[in-house]
Design a protein around this motif. Structure first.
Motif, PDB file in Angstrom:
ATOM      1  N   ASN A 172      30.781  47.141  40.627  1.00 20.67           N
ATOM      2  CA  ASN A 172      31.132  46.086  39.680  1.00 20.67           C
ATOM      3  C   ASN A 172      30.642  44.706  40.103  1.00 20.67           C
ATOM      4  O   ASN A 172      30.740  43.758  39.337  1.00 20.67           O
ATOM      5  CB  ASN A 172      32.648  46.056  39.473  1.00 20.67           C
ATOM      6  CG  ASN A 172      33.115  47.283  38.751  1.00 20.67           C
ATOM      7  OD1 ASN A 172      32.618  47.615  37.689  1.00 20.67           O
ATOM      8  ND2 ASN A 172      34.057  47.999  39.346  1.00 20.67           N
ATOM      9  N   THR A 194      24.712  48.499  35.160  1.00 22.85           N
ATOM     10  CA  THR A 194      24.792  47.084  34.770  1.00 22.85           C
ATOM     11  C   THR A 194      24.955  46.929  33.258  1.00 22.85           C
ATOM     12  O   THR A 194      25.686  46.042  32.811  1.00 22.85           O
ATOM     13  CB  THR A 194      23.571  46.291  35.272  1.00 22.85           C
ATOM     14  OG1 THR A 194      22.372  46.897  34.797  1.00 22.85           O
ATOM     15  CG2 THR A 194      23.551  46.237  36.795  1.00 22.85           C
ATOM     16  N   TYR A 202      26.486  49.111  31.278  1.00 21.82           N
ATOM     17  CA  TYR A 202      27.859  49.500  30.987  1.00 21.82           C
ATOM     18  C   TYR A 202      28.810  48.341  31.288  1.00 21.82           C
ATOM     19  O   TYR A 202      29.694  48.035  30.487  1.00 21.82           O
ATOM     20  CB  TYR A 202      28.257  50.736  31.809  1.00 21.82           C
ATOM     21  CG  TYR A 202      29.633  51.228  31.477  1.00 21.82           C
ATOM     22  CD1 TYR A 202      29.823  52.221  30.527  1.00 21.82           C
ATOM     23  CD2 TYR A 202      30.765  50.687  32.088  1.00 21.82           C
ATOM     24  CE1 TYR A 202      31.098  52.669  30.205  1.00 21.82           C
ATOM     25  CE2 TYR A 202      32.033  51.118  31.774  1.00 21.82           C
ATOM     26  CZ  TYR A 202      32.196  52.106  30.833  1.00 21.82           C
ATOM     27  OH  TYR A 202      33.455  52.544  30.504  1.00 21.82           O
ATOM     28  N   ARG A 203      28.623  47.701  32.432  1.00 22.24           N
ATOM     29  CA  ARG A 203      29.497  46.569  32.791  1.00 22.24           C
ATOM     30  C   ARG A 203      29.398  45.452  31.773  1.00 22.24           C
ATOM     31  O   ARG A 203      30.402  44.839  31.404  1.00 22.24           O
ATOM     32  CB  ARG A 203      29.118  46.029  34.173  1.00 22.24           C
ATOM     33  CG  ARG A 203      29.448  46.931  35.303  1.00 22.24           C
ATOM     34  CD  ARG A 203      29.237  46.279  36.651  1.00 22.24           C
ATOM     35  NE  ARG A 203      28.196  45.278  36.695  1.00 22.24           N
ATOM     36  CZ  ARG A 203      27.335  45.139  37.692  1.00 22.24           C
ATOM     37  NH1 ARG A 203      27.394  45.954  38.724  1.00 22.24           N
ATOM     38  NH2 ARG A 203      26.436  44.187  37.672  1.00 22.24           N
ATOM     39  N   ARG A 204      28.180  45.175  31.312  1.00 24.25           N
ATOM     40  CA  ARG A 204      27.972  44.099  30.345  1.00 24.25           C
ATOM     41  C   ARG A 204      28.655  44.425  29.013  1.00 24.25           C
ATOM     42  O   ARG A 204      29.251  43.555  28.381  1.00 24.25           O
ATOM     43  CB  ARG A 204      26.470  43.884  30.137  1.00 24.25           C
ATOM     44  CG  ARG A 204      26.120  42.726  29.228  1.00 24.25           C
ATOM     45  CD  ARG A 204      24.619  42.474  29.175  1.00 24.25           C
ATOM     46  NE  ARG A 204      23.797  43.651  29.096  1.00 24.25           N
ATOM     47  CZ  ARG A 204      23.525  44.339  27.981  1.00 24.25           C
ATOM     48  NH1 ARG A 204      24.034  43.956  26.840  1.00 24.25           N
ATOM     49  NH2 ARG A 204      22.744  45.401  28.005  1.00 24.25           N
ATOM     50  N   GLY A 264      32.815  46.178  30.410  1.00 24.30           N
ATOM     51  CA  GLY A 264      33.634  45.656  31.495  1.00 24.30           C
ATOM     52  C   GLY A 264      33.494  46.496  32.752  1.00 24.30           C
ATOM     53  O   GLY A 264      32.569  47.277  32.896  1.00 24.30           O
ATOM     54  N   GLU A 265      34.426  46.319  33.644  1.00 25.44           N
ATOM     55  CA  GLU A 265      34.346  46.968  34.952  1.00 25.44           C
ATOM     56  C   GLU A 265      34.411  48.481  34.868  1.00 25.44           C
ATOM     57  O   GLU A 265      35.090  49.037  34.004  1.00 25.44           O
ATOM     58  CB  GLU A 265      35.467  46.464  35.863  1.00 25.44           C
ATOM     59  CG  GLU A 265      35.271  45.053  36.323  1.00 25.44           C
ATOM     60  CD  GLU A 265      36.214  44.680  37.456  1.00 25.44           C
ATOM     61  OE1 GLU A 265      37.155  45.434  37.770  1.00 25.44           O
ATOM     62  OE2 GLU A 265      35.994  43.607  38.029  1.00 25.44           O
ATOM     63  N   ILE A 266      33.741  49.108  35.815  1.00 21.23           N
ATOM     64  CA  ILE A 266      33.804  50.559  35.990  1.00 21.23           C
ATOM     65  C   ILE A 266      34.961  50.824  36.940  1.00 21.23           C
ATOM     66  O   ILE A 266      35.039  50.228  38.009  1.00 21.23           O
ATOM     67  CB  ILE A 266      32.472  51.091  36.557  1.00 21.23           C
ATOM     68  CG1 ILE A 266      31.344  50.808  35.566  1.00 21.23           C
ATOM     69  CG2 ILE A 266      32.576  52.580  36.874  1.00 21.23           C
ATOM     70  CD1 ILE A 266      29.957  51.076  36.099  1.00 21.23           C
TER      71      ILE A 266
END
Length: 101
Positions: free
Chosen positions: A44, A66, A68-70, A73-75
């Motif tokens: 993250n 990256t 997915y995070r964008r 949110g956080e993994i």
């Protein structure tokens, strides 16, 4: 062995030693690995460039993380990575000791 350890951030299991070219399989029973000293990657916090530097993460996997995070949110767990088409179960098994969320 030292080069592999440095590239990975530590060795988590003796089976990883077989990734070394011409490593004798017969030597594995005589080697003890302490996997508690593995340097973990915070998926993250690291950039795409930092993620893809790890030998077990390719460009497409780093980009999937990256992206997915964008978007979401956080993994929070390795299960979320498992839902991404870029990660096969074997990839996740190899990566598990190196990841933190």
């Amino acid at each position: 062995m030292v080069r592999l350890r440095e590239r990975l951030g530590g060795i988590a299991s003796t089976s990883q030693l077989l990734e070394i070219e011409n490593f004798p399989k017969e030597a594995l029973p005589y080697i003890h690995i302490d996997g508690s000293n593995v340097r973990r990657l915070n998926v993250n916090r690291l950039t795409l460039q930092q993620l893809k530097r790890h030998p077990y993460i390719n460009y497409y996997q780093a980009r999937a993380i990256t992206d997915y995070r964008r978007l979401h949110g956080e993994i929070r767990s390795i299960d979320q990575l498992g839902r991404m088409k870029e990660f096969k179960p074997a990839d996740l098994q190899r990566l598990a000791p190196y990841l933190e969320f």
